[in-house]
Design an enzyme around this catalytic site. Structure first.
Site, PDB file in Angstrom:
ATOM      1  N   ASN A 122       0.762  -1.140  -0.010  1.00  0.00           N
ATOM      2  CA  ASN A 122       0.006   0.002  -0.050  1.00  0.00           C
ATOM      3  C   ASN A 122       0.808   1.193   0.042  1.00  0.00           C
ATOM      4  O   ASN A 122       1.726   1.500   0.863  1.00  0.00           O
ATOM      5  CB  ASN A 122      -0.940  -0.028   1.186  1.00  0.00           C
ATOM      6  CG  ASN A 122      -1.918   1.178   1.200  1.00  0.00           C
ATOM      7  OD1 ASN A 122      -2.155   1.860   0.394  1.00  0.00           O
ATOM      8  ND2 ASN A 122      -2.419   1.394   2.412  1.00  0.00           N
ATOM      9  N   ASN A 176      11.460   9.740   6.245  1.00  0.00           N
ATOM     10  CA  ASN A 176      11.645   9.711   7.395  1.00  0.00           C
ATOM     11  C   ASN A 176      12.746  10.383   8.100  1.00  0.00           C
ATOM     12  O   ASN A 176      12.943  10.899   9.358  1.00  0.00           O
ATOM     13  CB  ASN A 176      11.227   8.500   8.044  1.00  0.00           C
ATOM     14  CG  ASN A 176       9.933   7.928   7.552  1.00  0.00           C
ATOM     15  OD1 ASN A 176       8.865   8.458   7.937  1.00  0.00           O
ATOM     16  ND2 ASN A 176       9.872   7.011   6.899  1.00  0.00           N
ATOM     17  N   HIS A 311      40.084  40.935 -16.810  1.00  0.00           N
ATOM     18  CA  HIS A 311      41.112  40.575 -15.568  1.00  0.00           C
ATOM     19  C   HIS A 311      40.627  41.396 -14.339  1.00  0.00           C
ATOM     20  O   HIS A 311      40.706  42.548 -14.559  1.00  0.00           O
ATOM     21  CB  HIS A 311      42.575  40.552 -15.919  1.00  0.00           C
ATOM     22  CG  HIS A 311      42.899  40.502 -17.030  1.00  0.00           C
ATOM     23  ND1 HIS A 311      43.246  39.156 -17.861  1.00  0.00           N
ATOM     24  CD2 HIS A 311      43.333  41.274 -18.195  1.00  0.00           C
ATOM     25  CE1 HIS A 311      43.347  39.173 -19.212  1.00  0.00           C
ATOM     26  NE2 HIS A 311      43.548  40.449 -19.185  1.00  0.00           N
ATOM     27  N   TYR A 335      30.416  52.830  -3.383  1.00  0.00           N
ATOM     28  CA  TYR A 335      30.073  53.169  -2.154  1.00  0.00           C
ATOM     29  C   TYR A 335      30.681  54.122  -1.362  1.00  0.00           C
ATOM     30  O   TYR A 335      31.737  54.102  -1.184  1.00  0.00           O
ATOM     31  CB  TYR A 335      29.920  51.775  -1.159  1.00  0.00           C
ATOM     32  CG  TYR A 335      29.468  51.935   0.081  1.00  0.00           C
ATOM     33  CD1 TYR A 335      27.902  52.454   0.280  1.00  0.00           C
ATOM     34  CD2 TYR A 335      29.923  51.406   1.144  1.00  0.00           C
ATOM     35  CE1 TYR A 335      27.385  52.221   1.510  1.00  0.00           C
ATOM     36  CE2 TYR A 335      29.110  51.204   2.402  1.00  0.00           C
ATOM     37  CZ  TYR A 335      27.915  51.693   2.629  1.00  0.00           C
ATOM     38  OH  TYR A 335      27.550  51.691   3.768  1.00  0.00           O
TER      39      TYR A 335
END
Length: 416
Positions: A122, A176, A311, A335
């Site tokens: 089953n 499981n 590069h 930044y």
């Protein structure tokens, strides 16, 4: 979806499916008890109910279509998916007559030695006539070792019940523990790779390659060893990926080569060459016929056609035109400690080695930037930029300490 243990995690995993309704099983009292939770939600429903287990991920859609078709064609009260297992130990056995009508389901621990010879098991996948199932769900009992309500017990109250054998028993394998999870992943990978090779994709040493089932590959794509394709990645025909690549959620055009590189949420247009050791970090678009080479990182950058970054460069928050040549060691300083700023570079501009472009800055077309320059101001078209200190050479110059050591003799007496 019936949820219980870690229900909130399951809900979060399906957040992209607002059409999905959740039913909570507050106590986990077995599969029959889980389906009992549907009774108030499916009042008046008269169709077929397909019941799947959440820890059985290898079922194919066509298997479920076969199960549903068989159920509806024969007007069964219940149809169960079964499999012929090479080793059926631990599985409940399903016994059928010559028409595949189920006569008995026996748990493994309750089987006689003769019954254990039956390899039909089953799978725990069911299709029910909901009206008939709803009538007997309240009758389920928990008088068993686990004191749980089993959905298999419902089958005993229904007729007719038919079994449908799955062609590949691996489809019903449950999970499981982490070892079974790894086994299921390996099975899924084998399926995916077999399908792609049958469709004309070349996988060199498939055991070292992983491909998500959401990935799309064109004809005559070649995937080299140690390459991993993730998410919504699309690779067009004639491209060669790897060895040693990770491509995630990216679009790769035709006849592209990517070697020993990481590409994330980016677009590479046709006939471009990437790598080795390139990182396209995110939101990068590389134009046609570009060369992105050794130890180059691009982030939120857009490159025009036939632009080369060969590069040792970092280009972040940058837009480059066509036929730009970026010299080795060029970086965009994007930044300022608070915000990110953008760099614009026009067509056919060349940056010398070890150049720094301090954003926000716009460099025009046909500009040449001398090697070693730190450019902080916008540059017009057709210009040469030299932004470095003038070289000074002082002949005959030495450090004083070095000169003194060379000119002062050692007058100390040495021991005999």
């Amino acid at each position: 979806m019936i949820v219980g243990y870690e229900a909130e995690q399951v809900r979060q995993s399906f957040a992209q499916r607002p059409d999905l309704e959740f039913v909570e099983q507050t106590e986990q009292l077995g599969t029959g008890h889980a389906v009992q939770q549907l009774l108030p939600h499916l009042q008046g429903f008269e169709g077929s109910l397909l019941v799947l287990n959440g820890d059985v991920p290898l079922l194919r859609p066509q298997t479920l279509m076969t199960l549903l078709h068989t159920h509806q064609t024969h007007q069964n009260a219940a149809t169960i998916l079964t499999a012929q297992m090479p080793d059926a130990k631990g599985y409940g056995r399903v016994f059928c007559d010559g028409n595949n009508l189920v006569t008995q389901i026996v748990e493994d621990r309750d089987c006689t030695p003769a019954q254990r010879q039956n390899r039909r098991v089953n799978a725990g996948i069911y299709c029910f006539n909901w009206s008939q199932l709803a009538a007997i769900l309240p009758k389920l009992q928990s008088n068993n070792d686990q004191q749980e309500y089993y959905l298999t017990d419902a089958v005993n109250f229904l007729s007719p019940v038919m079994a449908v054998d799955v062609d590949d028993y691996q489809e019903i394998l449950g999970i499981n523990d982490r070892k079974q999870l790894a086994t299921a992943y390996e099975i899924l990978q084998t399926r995916i790779k077999d399908d792609w090779m049958a469709a004309g994709v070349t996988l060199i040493n498939p055991d070292t390659i992983t491909i998500d089932d959401t990935v799309q590959l064109g004809n005559d794509v070649v995937i080299e060893p140690q390459t991993h394709l993730r998410g919504q990645t699309v690779i067009r025909s004639g491209s060669r990926i790897g060895p040693g690549c990770l491509i995630e959620d990216s679009q790769i055009g035709e006849n592209v080569t990517v070697l020993y590189s990481v590409v994330n949420k980016s677009v590479i247009q046709s006939n471009s060459r990437i790598g080795p050791y390139t990182h396209l970090r995110s939101q990068v678009e590389v134009g046609q016929g570009c060369r992105i080479g050794n130890f180059v990182e691009l982030k939120n950058a857009r490159l025009g056609t036939r632009t080369n970054v060969a590069h040792l460069s970092y280009l972040g928050d940058a837009t480059l035109g066509n036929q730009v040549n970026v010299g080795a060691g060029t970086i965009t300083a994007n930044y300022d400690g608070v915000k990110k700023h953008r760099t614009q570079i026009g067509d056919r501009t060349k940056t010398g080695s070890n150049s720094v472009l301090v954003a926000p800055i716009t460099v025009g077309q046909d500009v040449t930037i001398a090697a070693g320059s730190t450019v902080t101001e916008d540059v017009p078209n057709d210009a040469l930029v030299i932004a470095r200190a003038r070289q000074v050479v002082k002949p005959g110059w030495q450090l004083k300490s070095q000169s003194a050591n060379q000119s002062t003799p050692d007058t100390k007496e040495k021991p005999e």
